[in-house]
Design a protein around this motif. Structure first.
Motif, short mmCIF file in Angstrom:
data_model
loop_
_atom_site.label_atom_id
_atom_site.label_comp_id
_atom_site.label_asym_id
_atom_site.label_seq_id
_atom_site.Cartn_x
_atom_site.Cartn_y
_atom_site.Cartn_z
N MET A 284 0.83 -1.20 0.00
CA MET A 284 0.00 0.00 0.00
C MET A 284 0.86 1.25 0.00
SD MET A 284 -2.44 1.45 3.06
CE MET A 284 -0.99 1.92 4.03
N GLY A 285 1.92 1.24 0.80
CA GLY A 285 2.82 2.38 0.85
C GLY A 285 3.52 2.64 -0.46
N GLY A 286 3.73 1.58 -1.24
CA GLY A 286 4.32 1.77 -2.56
C GLY A 286 3.37 2.50 -3.49
N TYR A 287 2.10 2.11 -3.46
CA TYR A 287 1.12 2.81 -4.29
C TYR A 287 0.96 4.26 -3.86
CZ TYR A 287 -0.33 -1.75 -6.16
OH TYR A 287 -0.36 -2.97 -6.78
N VAL A 288 0.94 4.50 -2.55
CA VAL A 288 0.87 5.88 -2.06
C VAL A 288 2.10 6.66 -2.49
CG1 VAL A 288 0.85 7.31 0.03
CG2 VAL A 288 -0.63 5.30 -0.12
N SER A 289 3.25 6.02 -2.46
CA SER A 289 4.49 6.68 -2.88
C SER A 289 4.47 7.02 -4.36
CB SER A 289 5.69 5.79 -2.55
OG SER A 289 5.78 5.56 -1.16
N ILE A 290 3.94 6.13 -5.18
CA ILE A 290 3.81 6.41 -6.61
C ILE A 290 2.93 7.62 -6.83
CG2 ILE A 290 2.81 5.54 -8.77
CD1 ILE A 290 3.78 2.73 -7.90
N ALA A 291 1.79 7.65 -6.13
CA ALA A 291 0.88 8.79 -6.26
C ALA A 291 1.55 10.08 -5.80
CB ALA A 291 -0.39 8.54 -5.46
N THR A 292 2.33 10.01 -4.74
CA THR A 292 3.03 11.19 -4.24
C THR A 292 4.04 11.69 -5.26
OG1 THR A 292 2.79 10.37 -1.96
CG2 THR A 292 4.42 12.10 -2.34
N ALA A 293 4.78 10.78 -5.86
CA ALA A 293 5.78 11.17 -6.85
C ALA A 293 5.14 11.83 -8.06
CB ALA A 293 6.58 9.94 -7.29
N ALA A 294 3.99 11.30 -8.50
CA ALA A 294 3.31 11.87 -9.67
C ALA A 294 2.76 13.26 -9.37
CB ALA A 294 2.20 10.94 -10.13
N ARG A 295 2.23 13.43 -8.17
CA ARG A 295 1.59 14.70 -7.82
C ARG A 295 2.58 15.76 -7.36
NH1 ARG A 295 -3.85 12.72 -4.51
NH2 ARG A 295 -4.48 11.10 -5.98
N HIS A 296 3.70 15.31 -6.79
CA HIS A 296 4.67 16.26 -6.22
C HIS A 296 6.09 15.90 -6.64
CE1 HIS A 296 1.47 17.89 -3.68
NE2 HIS A 296 1.14 16.65 -3.38
N PRO A 297 6.37 15.89 -7.94
CA PRO A 297 7.71 15.48 -8.38
C PRO A 297 8.82 16.38 -7.88
CG PRO A 297 6.47 16.47 -10.19
CD PRO A 297 5.50 16.26 -9.07
N GLU A 298 8.49 17.62 -7.57
CA GLU A 298 9.51 18.53 -7.05
C GLU A 298 9.96 18.14 -5.65
OE1 GLU A 298 5.73 19.84 -5.25
OE2 GLU A 298 6.30 19.13 -7.25
N ARG A 299 9.14 17.36 -4.94
CA ARG A 299 9.49 16.92 -3.59
C ARG A 299 10.15 15.54 -3.58
NH1 ARG A 299 4.36 19.58 -2.16
NH2 ARG A 299 4.62 20.93 -0.33
N VAL A 300 9.87 14.73 -4.59
CA VAL A 300 10.34 13.34 -4.62
C VAL A 300 11.57 13.25 -5.52
CG1 VAL A 300 9.74 10.95 -5.13
CG2 VAL A 300 8.01 12.50 -4.19
N ALA A 301 12.73 13.14 -4.89
CA ALA A 301 13.99 13.11 -5.63
C ALA A 301 14.21 11.77 -6.32
CB ALA A 301 15.15 13.40 -4.68
N GLY A 302 13.60 10.74 -5.81
CA GLY A 302 13.68 9.40 -6.37
C GLY A 302 12.66 8.53 -5.67
N LEU A 303 12.35 7.39 -6.28
CA LEU A 303 11.28 6.53 -5.76
C LEU A 303 11.74 5.08 -5.75
CD1 LEU A 303 8.25 6.05 -5.01
CD2 LEU A 303 7.80 5.94 -7.48
N VAL A 304 11.62 4.43 -4.59
CA VAL A 304 11.85 2.99 -4.47
C VAL A 304 10.52 2.37 -4.10
CG1 VAL A 304 13.12 1.15 -3.32
CG2 VAL A 304 14.23 3.37 -3.72
N ALA A 305 9.95 1.59 -5.02
CA ALA A 305 8.60 1.04 -4.85
C ALA A 305 8.68 -0.47 -4.76
CB ALA A 305 7.70 1.47 -6.00
N LEU A 306 8.32 -1.02 -3.61
CA LEU A 306 8.41 -2.46 -3.37
C LEU A 306 7.02 -3.09 -3.37
CD1 LEU A 306 10.54 -0.91 -1.13
CD2 LEU A 306 11.23 -3.29 -0.87
N GLY A 307 6.88 -4.21 -4.06
CA GLY A 307 5.66 -5.01 -3.98
C GLY A 307 4.41 -4.28 -4.41
N CYS A 308 4.50 -3.53 -5.50
CA CYS A 308 3.31 -2.76 -5.92
C CYS A 308 3.26 -2.61 -7.44
CB CYS A 308 3.28 -1.39 -5.25
SG CYS A 308 4.75 -0.38 -5.49
N THR A 309 3.64 -3.67 -8.16
CA THR A 309 3.58 -3.62 -9.62
C THR A 309 2.45 -4.51 -10.14
OG1 THR A 309 5.35 -5.26 -9.73
CG2 THR A 309 5.99 -2.95 -9.97
#
Length: 255
Positions: free
Chosen positions: A76-101
């Motif tokens: 769940m946290g991976g999906y939330v992280s993906i959404a955060t990266a898409a909505r706030h790319p200026e805040r997310v320098a990089g994304l490590v997404a586990l178990g959410c593909t």
């Protein structure tokens, strides 16, 4: 020496930010870290879960560390992280997404919606079983971190309903930064990993052999190494250095 890149860790369903303690104890030696509780979980279990509220919790943690961070999320946290990266790319320098593909649609969604409703209706029994399963299948330190913030299955239907409206592949395609997709080799949530990788503008795929959806969290040293290497790439890029090429798979095996 300049302060290292901050790291924000995002937990999975029905647990809390304490799950990341074995990893943050390692990476926190050289990076500022945060692992917030999402709405409906841990210390915020009385707050209704929505995707917007979950994204807000992650961005608040990023802002508290200076306004830009590598974001690491599982399930769940991976999906939330993906959404955060898409909505706030200026805040997310990089994304490590586990178990959410895997896209939360169709039969997969129906199965998890039914399981969520059953767990919520039998919350005490479901949480006791989860605690037993974590302690039986995971190293002691990891299992205790999983349960330290308390379990609460009552929020699961809210989470499933909220994520059912998410299109993670589209969201990933909108994020311009570097992405590490990490899956256990035996995780059913890796079902669409190559499709997810294709939409990333700057993506890498890593597979941890023989690990399941939960046991990919079992080896804290391996996870810490993955996160440190991702942070190094982001920091090198910020300094104008060479990045690892998309598709590299440090520490795991190619799918």
């Amino acid at each position: 020496m300049a302060e290292r890149l901050p790291l924000v860790f995002v937990h999975g369903i029905r647990i809390s930010g304490t799950v990341w303690r074995p990893v943050t104890e390692i990476v926190g030696r050289r990076h500022p870290v945060a692992s917030p509780d999402l709405p409906g979980h841990g210390g915020r279990r009385d707050v209704p879960f929505t995707l917007d509220a979950a994204v807000d919790a992650v961005t608040a943690a990023i802002d508290a560390l200076g306004g830009r961070a590598l974001v690491v999320g599982h399930s769940m946290g991976g999906y939330v992280s993906i959404a955060t990266a898409a909505r706030h790319p200026e805040r997310v320098a990089g994304l490590v997404a586990l178990g959410c593909t895997a896209t939360p649609r169709g039969p997969l969604l129906a199965i998890y919606r039914m399981a969520a409703r059953m767990a919520s209706a039998n919350q005490r029994r479901a949480d006791r079983f989860s605690t037993w399963a974590f302690r039986r299948t995971l190293p002691q330190a990891v299992a205790e971190a999983m349960v330290a913030g308390g379990l609460d299955s009552t929020t699961m239907p809210q989470v499933v309903d909220a994520l059912s409206g998410l299109d993670p592949r589209t969201e990933l395609g909108e994020y311009p930064g570097p992405v590490w997709l990490v899956n256990g080799g035996r995780d059913p949530f890796r079902a669409e990993e190559k499709a997810f990788l294709r939409v990333c503008r700057d993506g890498r795929l890593m597979v941890l052999p023989r690990r399941t959806h939960i046991s990919c969290l079992a080896d804290s040293e391996v996870l810490a190494r993955i996160v440190r290497e991702a942070a190094d790439v982001v920091e090198e890029r910020a300094l104008g250095g060479n990045d690892k090429t998309p598709g590299e798979n440090p520490g795991g095996h190619a799918a």
